[in-house]
Design a protein around this motif. Structure first.
Motif, short mmCIF file in Angstrom:
data_model
loop_
_atom_site.label_atom_id
_atom_site.label_comp_id
_atom_site.label_asym_id
_atom_site.label_seq_id
_atom_site.Cartn_x
_atom_site.Cartn_y
_atom_site.Cartn_z
N LYS A 1 -8.51 -5.69 -1.69
CA LYS A 1 -8.82 -4.43 -1.59
C LYS A 1 -9.37 -4.28 0.15
O LYS A 1 -9.99 -2.68 -0.21
CB LYS A 1 -10.73 -4.40 -2.35
N ILE A 2 -8.09 -4.36 0.38
CA ILE A 2 -8.33 -4.37 2.32
C ILE A 2 -7.28 -3.53 2.59
O ILE A 2 -5.67 -3.56 2.07
CB ILE A 2 -8.37 -5.15 3.14
N SER A 3 -7.19 -1.90 2.42
CA SER A 3 -5.84 -1.13 2.73
C SER A 3 -5.84 -0.35 3.66
O SER A 3 -6.76 -0.18 4.28
CB SER A 3 -6.00 -0.26 1.61
N THR A 4 -4.91 1.26 4.05
CA THR A 4 -4.96 1.77 5.13
C THR A 4 -5.20 2.87 4.35
O THR A 4 -5.22 3.41 3.51
CB THR A 4 -4.03 1.90 6.00
N HIS A 5 -5.47 4.62 5.44
CA HIS A 5 -5.60 5.77 4.82
C HIS A 5 -4.47 6.19 4.57
O HIS A 5 -4.53 6.94 2.94
CB HIS A 5 -6.10 5.85 6.26
N ARG A 6 -3.58 5.41 4.54
CA ARG A 6 -2.24 6.13 4.38
C ARG A 6 -1.92 5.75 3.26
O ARG A 6 -1.02 6.65 2.12
CB ARG A 6 -1.27 5.91 5.43
N ASP A 7 -2.29 4.30 2.28
CA ASP A 7 -2.03 3.90 1.43
C ASP A 7 -3.08 4.77 0.14
O ASP A 7 -2.91 4.96 -1.08
CB ASP A 7 -3.01 2.29 1.05
N HIS A 8 -3.78 5.76 0.60
CA HIS A 8 -4.84 6.62 -0.59
C HIS A 8 -4.32 8.55 -0.13
O HIS A 8 -4.76 8.94 -1.04
CB HIS A 8 -6.24 6.54 -0.54
N SER A 9 -3.56 9.05 1.13
CA SER A 9 -3.08 9.86 0.92
C SER A 9 -1.60 9.93 1.01
O SER A 9 -1.41 9.37 2.11
CB SER A 9 -4.16 10.31 1.87
N THR A 10 -1.27 10.94 1.24
CA THR A 10 -0.05 11.43 1.36
C THR A 10 0.52 12.60 2.50
O THR A 10 1.20 13.14 3.22
CB THR A 10 0.82 12.04 0.12
N GLN A 11 -0.96 13.04 2.44
CA GLN A 11 -1.47 14.03 4.09
C GLN A 11 -1.44 13.88 5.50
O GLN A 11 -1.86 14.35 6.32
CB GLN A 11 -2.22 14.92 3.80
N THR A 12 -1.46 12.10 5.71
CA THR A 12 -1.77 11.30 6.77
C THR A 12 -0.52 10.19 7.12
O THR A 12 -0.23 9.24 6.21
CB THR A 12 -2.97 11.06 6.84
N THR A 13 -0.97 10.21 8.67
CA THR A 13 -0.29 8.63 9.21
C THR A 13 -1.11 7.54 9.58
O THR A 13 -1.19 6.41 9.88
CB THR A 13 1.07 8.73 10.28
N CYS A 14 -2.11 8.19 9.20
CA CYS A 14 -3.36 7.36 9.63
C CYS A 14 -3.30 5.80 8.99
O CYS A 14 -2.76 6.24 7.70
CB CYS A 14 -4.59 7.62 9.37
N PRO A 15 -3.27 4.76 9.32
CA PRO A 15 -4.14 4.40 11.24
C PRO A 15 -2.71 4.59 12.04
O PRO A 15 -2.81 3.68 12.96
CB PRO A 15 -4.83 3.44 10.76
N GLY A 16 -2.05 5.11 11.91
CA GLY A 16 -0.67 5.18 12.80
C GLY A 16 0.12 3.79 12.66
O GLY A 16 -0.41 2.92 12.24
N GLU A 17 1.44 4.05 13.35
CA GLU A 17 2.70 3.02 13.10
C GLU A 17 2.19 1.71 13.42
O GLU A 17 2.87 0.72 12.68
CB GLU A 17 3.59 3.58 13.61
N ASP A 18 1.61 1.62 14.72
CA ASP A 18 1.30 0.43 15.17
C ASP A 18 -0.04 -0.56 13.61
O ASP A 18 0.41 -2.03 14.00
CB ASP A 18 0.71 0.03 16.30
N ILE A 19 -0.84 -0.05 13.36
CA ILE A 19 -1.86 -0.79 12.85
C ILE A 19 -1.19 -1.12 11.75
O ILE A 19 -1.39 -2.26 10.85
CB ILE A 19 -3.00 0.61 12.50
N TYR A 20 -0.29 -0.09 10.54
CA TYR A 20 -0.08 0.20 9.44
C TYR A 20 0.79 -0.98 9.68
O TYR A 20 1.27 -1.79 7.82
CB TYR A 20 0.75 1.48 9.54
N ALA A 21 2.16 -1.62 10.19
CA ALA A 21 2.63 -2.54 10.55
C ALA A 21 1.94 -3.62 10.13
O ALA A 21 3.32 -4.63 9.31
CB ALA A 21 3.53 -2.25 12.21
N TYR A 22 0.59 -3.84 10.60
CA TYR A 22 -0.05 -5.24 10.27
C TYR A 22 -0.36 -5.44 8.71
O TYR A 22 -0.63 -6.16 8.23
CB TYR A 22 -0.64 -5.92 11.41
N PHE A 23 -0.24 -4.31 8.17
CA PHE A 23 -0.38 -4.27 6.79
C PHE A 23 0.89 -4.43 6.24
O PHE A 23 0.70 -4.56 5.33
CB PHE A 23 -1.88 -2.49 6.87
N LYS A 24 1.80 -3.06 6.31
CA LYS A 24 2.61 -3.47 5.76
C LYS A 24 3.16 -4.30 5.36
O LYS A 24 3.88 -4.97 4.67
CB LYS A 24 3.76 -2.49 6.70
N ASN A 25 3.29 -6.05 6.71
CA ASN A 25 3.95 -7.57 6.65
C ASN A 25 3.09 -7.73 5.77
O ASN A 25 2.88 -10.01 6.00
CB ASN A 25 4.86 -7.79 7.79
#
Ligand SMILES: [Zn+2]
Length: 210
Positions: free
Chosen positions: A172-196
Protein backbone atom coordinates in the motif's frame (compact mmCIF):
# COMPACT_ATOMS: atom_id res chain seq x y z
CA UNK A 1 -27.56 -7.94 45.49
CA UNK A 2 -26.73 -10.84 47.83
CA UNK A 3 -23.25 -12.29 48.28
CA UNK A 4 -23.60 -15.15 45.79
CA UNK A 5 -24.94 -12.74 43.14
CA UNK A 6 -21.99 -10.47 43.84
CA UNK A 7 -19.54 -13.35 43.42
CA UNK A 8 -21.20 -14.49 40.20
CA UNK A 9 -21.20 -10.90 38.83
CA UNK A 10 -17.52 -10.54 39.71
CA UNK A 11 -16.79 -13.87 38.00
CA UNK A 12 -18.65 -12.76 34.84
CA UNK A 13 -16.66 -9.50 34.76
CA UNK A 14 -13.36 -11.33 35.20
CA UNK A 15 -14.28 -13.77 32.40
CA UNK A 16 -15.06 -10.81 30.11
CA UNK A 17 -11.73 -9.18 30.94
CA UNK A 18 -9.94 -12.47 30.23
CA UNK A 19 -11.54 -12.71 26.77
CA UNK A 20 -10.88 -9.04 26.02
CA UNK A 21 -7.23 -9.52 26.85
CA UNK A 22 -6.86 -12.84 25.03
CA UNK A 23 -3.24 -13.99 24.69
CA UNK A 24 -3.07 -13.19 20.94
CA UNK A 25 -4.21 -9.62 21.51
CA UNK A 26 -1.81 -9.12 24.38
CA UNK A 27 1.09 -10.38 22.24
CA UNK A 28 0.08 -8.02 19.38
CA UNK A 29 -0.14 -5.08 21.76
CA UNK A 30 3.21 -5.83 23.32
CA UNK A 31 4.77 -6.03 19.83
CA UNK A 32 3.46 -2.57 19.03
CA UNK A 33 4.68 -1.21 22.35
CA UNK A 34 8.12 -2.71 21.88
CA UNK A 35 8.46 -1.33 18.38
CA UNK A 36 10.72 1.71 18.40
CA UNK A 37 11.09 4.01 15.41
CA UNK A 38 14.38 3.27 13.67
CA UNK A 39 14.39 6.73 12.09
CA UNK A 40 14.31 9.73 14.39
CA UNK A 41 11.63 12.31 13.58
CA UNK A 42 12.57 15.83 14.67
CA UNK A 43 9.65 17.68 16.27
CA UNK A 44 8.11 20.83 14.82
CA UNK A 45 9.92 22.96 17.41
CA UNK A 46 13.20 22.09 15.59
CA UNK A 47 12.06 24.08 12.54
CA UNK A 48 10.07 26.68 14.52
CA UNK A 49 6.77 25.35 13.13
CA UNK A 50 3.49 26.53 14.63
CA UNK A 51 0.76 24.11 15.78
CA UNK A 52 -1.70 23.09 13.08
CA UNK A 53 -5.37 24.07 13.21
CA UNK A 54 -8.00 21.36 13.86
CA UNK A 55 -8.82 19.42 10.68
CA UNK A 56 -10.54 16.24 9.38
CA UNK A 57 -9.40 13.15 11.31
CA UNK A 58 -8.00 9.99 9.73
CA UNK A 59 -6.10 6.82 10.51
CA UNK A 60 -3.54 6.21 7.73
CA UNK A 61 -4.25 3.07 5.66
CA UNK A 62 -1.77 3.75 2.86
CA UNK A 63 1.40 5.75 2.31
CA UNK A 64 2.10 8.15 -0.55
CA UNK A 65 5.53 9.59 -1.36
CA UNK A 66 5.94 13.11 -2.75
CA UNK A 67 8.56 15.69 -3.51
CA UNK A 68 8.13 19.36 -2.92
CA UNK A 69 8.71 20.25 -6.60
CA UNK A 70 9.68 23.77 -7.60
CA UNK A 71 13.01 24.94 -6.22
CA UNK A 72 16.05 22.69 -5.73
CA UNK A 73 17.31 22.14 -2.19
CA UNK A 74 20.93 21.10 -1.69
CA UNK A 75 22.55 19.54 1.35
CA UNK A 76 24.03 22.96 2.17
CA UNK A 77 20.69 24.80 2.06
CA UNK A 78 18.56 25.44 5.14
CA UNK A 79 15.90 22.70 4.95
CA UNK A 80 14.25 23.81 8.19
CA UNK A 81 13.75 27.35 6.89
CA UNK A 82 12.33 25.88 3.65
CA UNK A 83 9.79 23.90 5.65
CA UNK A 84 8.92 26.93 7.76
CA UNK A 85 8.29 28.87 4.51
CA UNK A 86 6.03 26.07 3.21
CA UNK A 87 3.98 26.23 6.40
CA UNK A 88 3.71 30.03 6.33
CA UNK A 89 2.60 29.94 2.68
CA UNK A 90 0.21 26.99 3.13
CA UNK A 91 -1.53 28.45 6.18
CA UNK A 92 -1.63 31.91 4.60
CA UNK A 93 -4.23 33.50 2.26
CA UNK A 94 -3.02 31.52 -0.81
CA UNK A 95 -4.18 28.13 0.54
CA UNK A 96 -5.67 28.62 4.02
CA UNK A 97 -4.58 25.07 4.95
CA UNK A 98 -4.65 23.80 8.54
CA UNK A 99 -0.90 23.09 8.49
CA UNK A 100 1.96 21.91 6.25
CA UNK A 101 0.33 19.69 3.56
CA UNK A 102 2.50 16.64 4.38
CA UNK A 103 2.89 14.52 7.52
CA UNK A 104 6.62 13.77 7.35
CA UNK A 105 9.36 15.57 5.44
CA UNK A 106 12.83 14.45 4.42
CA UNK A 107 15.68 16.95 4.02
CA UNK A 108 18.54 16.35 1.52
CA UNK A 109 20.87 15.32 4.39
CA UNK A 110 18.39 12.61 5.49
CA UNK A 111 16.96 14.48 8.47
CA UNK A 112 13.28 13.65 8.96
CA UNK A 113 11.07 16.49 10.14
CA UNK A 114 7.62 16.36 11.67
CA UNK A 115 4.86 17.97 9.61
CA UNK A 116 1.09 17.75 9.95
CA UNK A 117 -0.37 15.38 12.56
CA UNK A 118 -0.67 11.99 10.74
CA UNK A 119 -4.10 11.53 12.33
CA UNK A 120 -5.41 14.46 10.25
CA UNK A 121 -5.98 14.33 6.46
CA UNK A 122 -3.24 15.94 4.33
CA UNK A 123 -3.63 18.48 1.52
CA UNK A 124 -3.10 18.43 -2.24
CA UNK A 125 -3.25 20.79 -5.22
CA UNK A 126 -4.32 17.90 -7.49
CA UNK A 127 -7.52 15.91 -8.04
CA UNK A 128 -6.96 12.88 -5.76
CA UNK A 129 -8.51 12.55 -2.29
CA UNK A 130 -5.69 12.21 0.27
CA UNK A 131 -8.02 10.84 3.00
CA UNK A 132 -6.36 7.82 4.66
CA UNK A 133 -2.96 8.60 3.11
CA UNK A 134 0.15 9.18 5.17
CA UNK A 135 2.03 11.76 3.10
CA UNK A 136 5.83 11.62 3.10
CA UNK A 137 7.56 14.41 1.17
CA UNK A 138 11.14 15.01 0.08
CA UNK A 139 12.03 18.69 0.29
CA UNK A 140 13.48 19.90 -3.02
CA UNK A 141 12.86 18.90 -6.65
CA UNK A 142 13.66 15.32 -7.69
CA UNK A 143 13.02 15.99 -11.35
CA UNK A 144 16.38 17.74 -11.07
CA UNK A 145 18.12 16.29 -8.01
CA UNK A 146 18.88 12.67 -7.12
CA UNK A 147 18.47 10.36 -4.16
CA UNK A 148 21.73 9.05 -2.69
CA UNK A 149 22.27 5.85 -0.68
CA UNK A 150 21.68 7.64 2.60
CA UNK A 151 18.33 9.05 1.45
CA UNK A 152 17.23 5.65 0.11
CA UNK A 153 18.06 4.06 3.47
CA UNK A 154 16.22 6.77 5.39
CA UNK A 155 13.18 6.43 3.14
CA UNK A 156 12.91 2.64 3.34
CA UNK A 157 13.48 2.59 7.11
CA UNK A 158 10.96 5.39 7.65
CA UNK A 159 8.43 3.55 5.47
CA UNK A 160 8.97 0.32 7.43
CA UNK A 161 8.49 2.19 10.74
CA UNK A 162 5.22 3.69 9.52
CA UNK A 163 3.97 0.34 8.12
CA UNK A 164 4.39 -1.16 11.58
CA UNK A 165 2.99 1.82 13.43
CA UNK A 166 -0.27 1.89 11.44
CA UNK A 167 -0.47 -1.76 10.35
CA UNK A 168 -0.02 -0.87 6.67
CA UNK A 169 1.13 -3.46 4.09
CA UNK A 170 4.17 -2.43 1.98
CA UNK A 171 1.93 -3.12 -1.02
CA UNK A 172 0.00 0.00 0.00
CA UNK A 173 3.00 2.29 -0.56
CA UNK A 174 2.81 4.36 -3.73
CA UNK A 175 3.62 7.78 -5.14
CA UNK A 176 1.56 10.88 -5.85
CA UNK A 177 1.56 10.28 -9.59
CA UNK A 178 0.04 6.83 -9.09
CA UNK A 179 -3.07 8.68 -7.86
CA UNK A 180 -3.09 11.76 -10.08
CA UNK A 181 -2.62 12.47 -13.78
CA UNK A 182 -1.93 16.12 -13.02
CA UNK A 183 1.60 15.72 -11.64
CA UNK A 184 5.03 14.14 -12.14
CA UNK A 185 5.48 14.13 -8.31
CA UNK A 186 7.65 12.68 -6.68
CA UNK A 187 9.99 13.51 -9.59
CA UNK A 188 11.68 11.23 -12.13
CA UNK A 189 14.53 10.14 -9.87
CA UNK A 190 12.41 9.02 -6.90
CA UNK A 191 9.73 7.51 -9.14
CA UNK A 192 12.31 5.25 -10.84
CA UNK A 193 12.85 3.38 -7.53
CA UNK A 194 9.11 2.74 -7.24
CA UNK A 195 8.66 1.79 -10.89
CA UNK A 196 11.30 -0.97 -10.67
CA UNK A 197 9.86 -2.26 -7.37
CA UNK A 198 13.01 -1.47 -5.35
CA UNK A 199 11.34 0.50 -2.54
CA UNK A 200 8.53 -1.96 -1.78
CA UNK A 201 10.96 -4.90 -1.89
CA UNK A 202 13.38 -3.19 0.52
CA UNK A 203 10.58 -2.33 2.95
CA UNK A 204 9.30 -5.92 2.83
CA UNK A 205 12.85 -7.08 3.62
CA UNK A 206 13.12 -4.72 6.60
CA UNK A 207 9.76 -5.86 7.96
CA UNK A 208 10.82 -9.51 7.77
CA UNK A 209 13.88 -8.75 9.93
CA UNK A 210 11.77 -7.24 12.75
ZN1 LIG B 1 2.95 15.19 -4.56
Amino acid sequence: MNQSTQISTAFTILTCIFFLLSPEQTIAQSKVQQQRDTVKILPKSEWKGVEGKPYKQQVPVQITVHHEGGKLLTINDDARQRLKNIQTWGMGPDRKWADVPYHLLIAPDGTVLEGRNPLTVGETNTEYDPTGHLLICFLGNYNQQKLDNNLLKVLTKLLADQCIKYGISPQKISTHRDHSTQTTCPGEDIYAYFKNGYIVKEVEGLLKKK
